[in-house]
Design an enzyme around this catalytic site. Structure first.
Site, PDB file in Angstrom:
ATOM      1  N   THR A 304      -1.175   8.949  -2.709  1.00 20.51           N
ATOM      2  CA  THR A 304      -1.741   7.818  -2.020  1.00 20.51           C
ATOM      3  C   THR A 304      -1.337   7.964  -0.388  1.00 20.51           C
ATOM      4  O   THR A 304      -0.464   8.617  -0.179  1.00 20.51           O
ATOM      5  CB  THR A 304      -1.282   6.380  -2.528  1.00 20.51           C
ATOM      6  OG1 THR A 304      -0.043   6.143  -1.839  1.00 20.51           O
ATOM      7  CG2 THR A 304      -1.323   6.233  -3.827  1.00 20.51           C
ATOM      8  N   ASP A 305      -1.772   7.216   0.527  1.00 24.53           N
ATOM      9  CA  ASP A 305      -1.535   6.908   1.696  1.00 24.53           C
ATOM     10  C   ASP A 305      -0.459   5.936   1.560  1.00 24.53           C
ATOM     11  O   ASP A 305      -0.239   5.040   0.535  1.00 24.53           O
ATOM     12  CB  ASP A 305      -2.658   6.871   2.639  1.00 24.53           C
ATOM     13  CG  ASP A 305      -2.231   7.214   4.140  1.00 24.53           C
ATOM     14  OD1 ASP A 305      -1.251   7.100   4.424  1.00 24.53           O
ATOM     15  OD2 ASP A 305      -3.238   7.239   5.033  1.00 24.53           O
ATOM     16  N   TRP A 306       0.055   5.564   2.794  1.00 25.60           N
ATOM     17  CA  TRP A 306       1.139   4.819   2.964  1.00 25.60           C
ATOM     18  C   TRP A 306       0.878   3.468   2.400  1.00 25.60           C
ATOM     19  O   TRP A 306       0.089   2.475   2.962  1.00 25.60           O
ATOM     20  CB  TRP A 306       1.480   4.437   4.361  1.00 25.60           C
ATOM     21  CG  TRP A 306       2.453   3.587   4.983  1.00 25.60           C
ATOM     22  CD1 TRP A 306       2.532   2.363   4.954  1.00 25.60           C
ATOM     23  CD2 TRP A 306       3.771   4.045   5.041  1.00 25.60           C
ATOM     24  NE1 TRP A 306       3.772   1.774   5.564  1.00 25.60           N
ATOM     25  CE2 TRP A 306       4.541   2.877   5.690  1.00 25.60           C
ATOM     26  CE3 TRP A 306       4.523   5.248   5.132  1.00 25.60           C
ATOM     27  CZ2 TRP A 306       5.866   3.028   6.015  1.00 25.60           C
ATOM     28  CZ3 TRP A 306       5.684   5.030   5.460  1.00 25.60           C
ATOM     29  CH2 TRP A 306       6.705   4.126   5.803  1.00 25.60           C
ATOM     30  N   ASP A 308      -0.574   1.903   0.016  1.00 24.84           N
ATOM     31  CA  ASP A 308      -2.098   1.820  -0.424  1.00 24.84           C
ATOM     32  C   ASP A 308      -2.063   1.016  -1.583  1.00 24.84           C
ATOM     33  O   ASP A 308      -3.431   0.319  -1.865  1.00 24.84           O
ATOM     34  CB  ASP A 308      -2.893   2.999  -0.223  1.00 24.84           C
ATOM     35  CG  ASP A 308      -3.404   3.575   1.453  1.00 24.84           C
ATOM     36  OD1 ASP A 308      -2.953   2.428   2.068  1.00 24.84           O
ATOM     37  OD2 ASP A 308      -4.028   4.172   1.313  1.00 24.84           O
TER      38      ASP A 308
END
Ligand code: BGC
Length: 762
Positions: A304-306, A308
C-alpha cells in the site's frame, strides 16, 4: 544457530538454540523450496508481521524523520514481539550513520528472533540515493524523459544501487510509472512524461539499472512501480483526488508503462492512494488482482502507499473502521501494508483470520511473495550492510553520469535572434528566486520529503549563479537577490529607475524563476500561471535594454503567456538535480547544444490542457479552416507541444520511405528517414516516430509516439534513421484489454515528413 526468545510476560530474553542448516537457510536449494520450508515453520503472528511495514519514527530515538538513530529497545519490541518484517524512510544522513542504524536493526532481526528472517528496508531514493548525504543526485524523472535517452534512466537506477545497496537500502520506491497528463498535478515532475511508450521504456530501463546490479557480496535492490494505477489523472489536478477513467482508457494509457516494467522483471508495486470511478484502488479487486495479477502477470509484492488502509476509513469513507478497511485491502490483493505508525493492521488482520473471514491460505499467498522477494534479493545470505565502499558514493564517474543526464535534459523553448548561446558577455546579471538556490534545482524527495533546507545541500554544489561565474571566467557575474528587486508598491519610482539603469549596463540578464520544492499534496495549486511576483519582476526588468534569458526551474509547466514577449530566450530546465546548474550554464554558453524535448505538452491556456495524443474530437471548432487543420492533427492547446525543443543548429528531415505500402496482421514495414544537420554546429536530434490510425472503432489519438532515437550530427552530416512498424504497435486495447487491429489507412510521421500505408485483412 543461537537466538534469543523474547518472553513478553516476563519482558526477558532467553537464549535458545535451533538446529543449524535448516532447509530454508541452505542457499543450495531453490527459492520456492526455501520459501515453503520457512513458511511452514512460521506462526500466524510471524506471518502477519512480515506483511507489515513501519516507519523509522517508530523505532528511532526521537520520533523524528531526520534521526537515523536506532532505539534498540523500540526496534526489539517491534521485531521480536510483533514480528515486523519491514521498515521505511529516514532523511539524508552520512553513510556511516545509515550503516550503523541498518547494522543494528538487521542484527536484531537476524540474531535475536526465532527464525532470523532479515528485514527489508524501503526508502524514497527517487533520483539517485536522495536520502544519503554525499550521494549523486540525478535530474528528476521528467527531465530524464526530456532527454529521450533510456541510458539516463538506466544510469539513475544503476548509480542508486551502487551508492545505497551496501547500506542496506534494499527496497527503492521508484520508478514512478504514472503518466504525467495533468500539468497541475503536484507530482508531474516525478513522472516520465505524458506518453505511455516513453514512460514505459524509461521506467523499464530504470528497473534494469537498479535491480540487475549484482556485484558480489551485497544484497540486491528491488524497484517499485508506483502508484498502480491512474493516480496521476485526477479530475481536479490535486493530489489523491478522484479520477474518472474507463477501463479502455486504463488499458490503453495507464497500463503500458507498468506492463513494460513488469515485463522487465519489476519486483514490487505500490498502490495508488486515490479512487477511480468511485472505488479506492486499494479496495479494488478488479485492479489489484484481476488486472495486475491475472491479466498483467505480476507475481511480485504489492504494498500500500502511506497509511492508505487508514485512508479507506478517514479519507475515502468506504470502510467503517480499520478492521473493515484491512479486510477490503487484503481481499483486493495487497501483500504488505505501509501502515506505518501503529500496529492496527496486525491486530485487525489477526482478528480477521481468527474469525475465519480471511483464510490462512490467503495470508500464506502474500507471505510467500514477501519471503520470495527477501530470498531473491540475497538477504538471507547477506543481510548486513557493509562499510568498505563508501568511496563509491558521489564519485566522479557517478556524478558524470548525472551531469550528462542533466545536460541532455534541458529544453530550449525560445531563442529570438539567436540570443543564445551567450558568446561574448562581459557583464552578466543573474536574478530570480532560483538564481542562488540549490534546493530549487531538485524539488521534493531530495534530502528530505519536501526538499530539505538550503543549508543541507553540499557546499560543492553549484547554483545557477555560481555555475555561470565558473562557465564565464572572464565575465563579471552580478547577482541580484530577490530582495534587491525594487517591487512596485514597495520602492519609489526613482529607485526602480536606478535599478533599470544598473541593468542597462549588463550584457544579458539571466532570470531563473519557476517553483520552489514541493511534494505530493503540499504542491497542490489552483493556478498554473507563473507566480505573480515573477511576472512582475520580468515586467520590470524588461524595461531595461538588456535581453532577458528566462530559465524555468520548475516541476510542472507554469504558464508563461504573460512573460513570453519579455524574454528573448526561454529555457525549460525542469528539476535537473545536483549537477543541473552546471548543465544550464553550459547550455547558456553553448558548450552544450541543447537537445532536450518536452516530455509533456506545455499548455497555452489556463483552462484547456490536453496531452499531445488527445482524440481528434477533443478540439471542436466552428471555423472550417481550423477544423481542417484539426483533422490533420496540427491544432493543439499547447504553447510548446510534446517533443518540442530547439537547438543551436537546424535539422532537416527528408526521404521518409517505406519498404512496402501495405502489410497484413503478420507482416511488418520498415520506415526510414534521412536527418541532416543543416546548421553550423554539431547537435543531437531526438528523432521521434509517430503513427496515426485514420479510422478506429474506439476513437483514436491524433497521433501516437512509437519509437525514438537520438542522433548526433556534425554540420552537414546526415544519418538514416529506421523504425520497423509491426502490427503489435498499431493494435489498441478494448475495455477488456483485448487488442484490436484496424484494417485500413495509417500514417507514419518523423519530423515534418509523413507517409501513408495500409493494414489489410487483419
Ligand atoms: C508517497 C509515495 C512514497 C511513500 C513513502 C507516500 O506518501 O505517495 O510515493 O513512496 O509516501 O514515503
Amino acid at each position: 544457530m543461537k537466538y534469543f526468545e523474547y518472553r513478553s510476560d516476563q519482558n526477558t530474553l532467553q537464549e535458545k538454540q535451533i538446529e543449524k542448516d535448516l532447509p530454508y537457510e541452505n542457499s543450495g536449494l531453490t527459492v520456492p523450496e526455501r520459501v515453503e520450508d520457512l513458511l511452514q515453520r512460521m506462526s500466524l503472528h510471524e506471518k502477519i508481521g512480515q506483511m507489515t511495514q513501519l516507519d523509522i519514527t517508530v523505532i528511532n530515538t526521537t520520533g523524528e524523520q531526520k534521526d537515523v538513530a536506532l532505539d534498540p529497545e523500540k526496534a526489539r519490541e517491534m521485531i521480536r514481539k510483533h514480528h515486523i518484517g519491514s521498515f521505511l524512510n529516514g532523511e539524508a544522513v552520512p553513510p556511516r550513520t545509515w550503516y550503523e542504524y541498518m547494522n543494528e536493526l538487521t542484527r536484531i532481526a537476524v540474531e535475536e528472533t526465532r527464525l532470523g528472517i532479515p528485514i527489508i528496508y524501503g526508502i524514497d531514493h527517487i533520483h539517485g540515493a536522495s536520502y544519503l548525504e554525499g550521494a549523486t543526485i540525478f535530474p528528476q524523472n521528467n527531465n530524464i524523459a526530456a532527454s529521450f535517452s533510456t541510458k539516463h534512466a538506466y544510469n539513475a537506477g544503476l548509480v542508486t544501487a551502487l551508492e545505497s545497496a551496501d547500506l542496506g537500502h534494499h527496497w527503492i520506491f521508484a520508478p514512478i510509472l504514472d503518466l504525467g497528463v495533468n500539468p497541475l498535478w503536484a507530482r508531474l515532475w516525478e513522472t516520465y512524461g505524458e506518453d505511455p511508450v516513453l514512460a514505459g521504456v524509461m521506467g523499464a530501463s530504470f528497473v534494469l539499472g537498479l535491480q540487475n546490479n549484482d556485484d558480489g557480496t551485497t544484497s540486491r535492490q528491488a524497484a517499485t512501480g508506483k502508484h498502480f494505477l491512474g493516480y496521476s489523472d485526477p479530475r481536479s489536478g490535486w493530489d489523491r483526488t478522484p479520477a474518472q477513467l474507463s477501463m479502455q482508457h486504463i488499458h490503453e494509457f495507464h497500463r503500458p508503462a507498468f506492463q513494460k516494467a513488469v515485463d522487465a522483471g519489476l519486483k514490487t508495486i505500490m498502490v495508488n492512494s486515490g479512487e477511480i470511478n468511485g472505488v479506492p484502488v486499494l479496495a479494488s479487486h478488479e485492479i489489484l488482482t484481476k488486472l495486475l495479477r491475472e491479466e498483467m502477470g505480476f507475481d511480485g509484492v504489492v504494498i500500500t502507499d502511506w497509511d492508505d488502509i487508514g485512508k479507506l476509513v478517514n479519507f475515502h469513507y468506504t470502510a467503517k473502521n480499520f478492521k473493515e478497511a484491512t479486510f477490503d485491502a487484503v481481499m483486493a490483493g495487497i501483500d504488505m501494508s505501509m501502515t506505518p505508525l501503529h500496529l492496527k493492521f496486525n491486530s485487525s488482520l489477526l482478528e480477521l483470520v481468527e474469525e475465519g473471514r480471511i483464510t490462512e491460505e490467503r495470508i500464506d499467498a502474500s507471505v510467500r511473495r514477501i519471503l520470495k522477494l527477501k530470498f531473491e534479493l540475497g538477504l538471507f545470505e547477506h543481510p548486513y550492510p557493509r562499510d568498505d565502499r563508501f568511496n563509491r558514493i558521489g564519485n566522479e564517474d557517478n556524478r558524470n553520469k548525472a551531469l550528462e543526464a542533466a545536460r541532455e535534459s534541458i529544453v530550449l523553448l525560445k531563442n529570438d535572434h539567436n540570443i543564445l548561446p551567450v558568446k561574448k558577455a562581459s557583464r552578466i546579471g543573474v536574478l530570480g528566486p532560483s538564481a542562488n538556490s540549490k534546493k530549487n534545482l531538485n524539488g521534493g524527495w531530495t534530502i528530505a520529503w519536501q526538499g530539505g533546507r538550503e543549508s543541507q545541500y553540499p557546499d560543492g554544489m553549484h547554483t545557477v549563479c555560481s555555475a555561470l561565474a565558473e562557465e564565464f571566467p572572464e565575465a563579471e557575474v552580478v547577482l541580484f537577490e530577490p530582495a534587491d528587486i525594487p517591487r512596485h508598491g514597495e520602492a519609489t519610482a526613482s529607485t526602480r529607475k536606478a535599478f533599470i539603469d544598473r541593468l542597462n549596463n549588463l550584457d544579458v540578464l539571466i532570470y531563473a524563476g519557476g517553483e520552489e520544492p514541493y511534494c505530493e499534496f503540499a504542491g497542490n495549486i489552483s493556478d498554473l500561471r507563473l507566480p505573480r511576483e515573477q511576472v512582475d519582476d520580468l515586467e520590470l526588468i524588461s524595461r531595461s535594454r538588456s535581453p532577458i534569458v528566462l530559465v524555468l526551474v520548475q516541476g510542472r509547466p507554469r504558464l508563461i503567456n504573460d512573460v513570453m514577449d519579455d524574454s528573448a530566450a526561454i529555457i525549460h530546465a525542469g528539476l535537473p538535480g545536483f549537477e543541473g546548474a552546471r548543465a544550464i550554464a553550459e547550455v547558456i554558453s553553448g558548450r552544450v547544444n541543447p537537445s532536450g524535448r518536452m516530455p509533456v505538452s506545455y499548455p497555452m491556456k489556463p483552462n484547456h490542457f490536453l496531452p499531445y495524443n488527445h482524440k481528434r474530437s477533443n478540439l471542436y471548432f466552428f471555423d472550417p479552416a481550423v477544423a481542417n487543420q484539426l483533422v490533420q492533427g496540427n491544432v493543439t492547446t499547447s504553447r510548446f507541444p510534446f517533443g518540442y525543443g530547439l537547438s543551436y543548429t537546424t535539422f532537416e528531415y527528408a526521404d521518409l520511405k517505406l519498404s512496402a505500402q501495405s502489410m497484413d496482421a503478420k507482416g511488418s514495414i520498415s520506415a526510414s528517414v534521412r536527418v541532416t544537420n543543416t546548421g553550423m554546429v554539431e547537435g543531437t536530434e531526438p528523432v521521434l516516430w509517430y503513427t496515426s490510425t485514420h479510422v478506429g472503432r474506439i476513437t483514436r489519438p491524433v497521433k501516437e509516439l512509437k519509437h525514438f532515437e537520438r542522433v548526433l550530427l556534425k554540420p552537414g552530416e546526415s544519418a538514416t534513421c529506421k523504425f520497423v512498424i509491426d502490427p503489435g504497435q498499431l493494435a489498441y486495447p478494448d475495455e477488456n484489454g483485448n487488442l484490436i487491429l484496424e484494417t485500413g489507412a495509417y500514417s507514419v510521421m518523423a519530423g515534418d515528413r509523413k507517409q501513408e500505408f495500409e493494414v489489410t485483412g487483419a
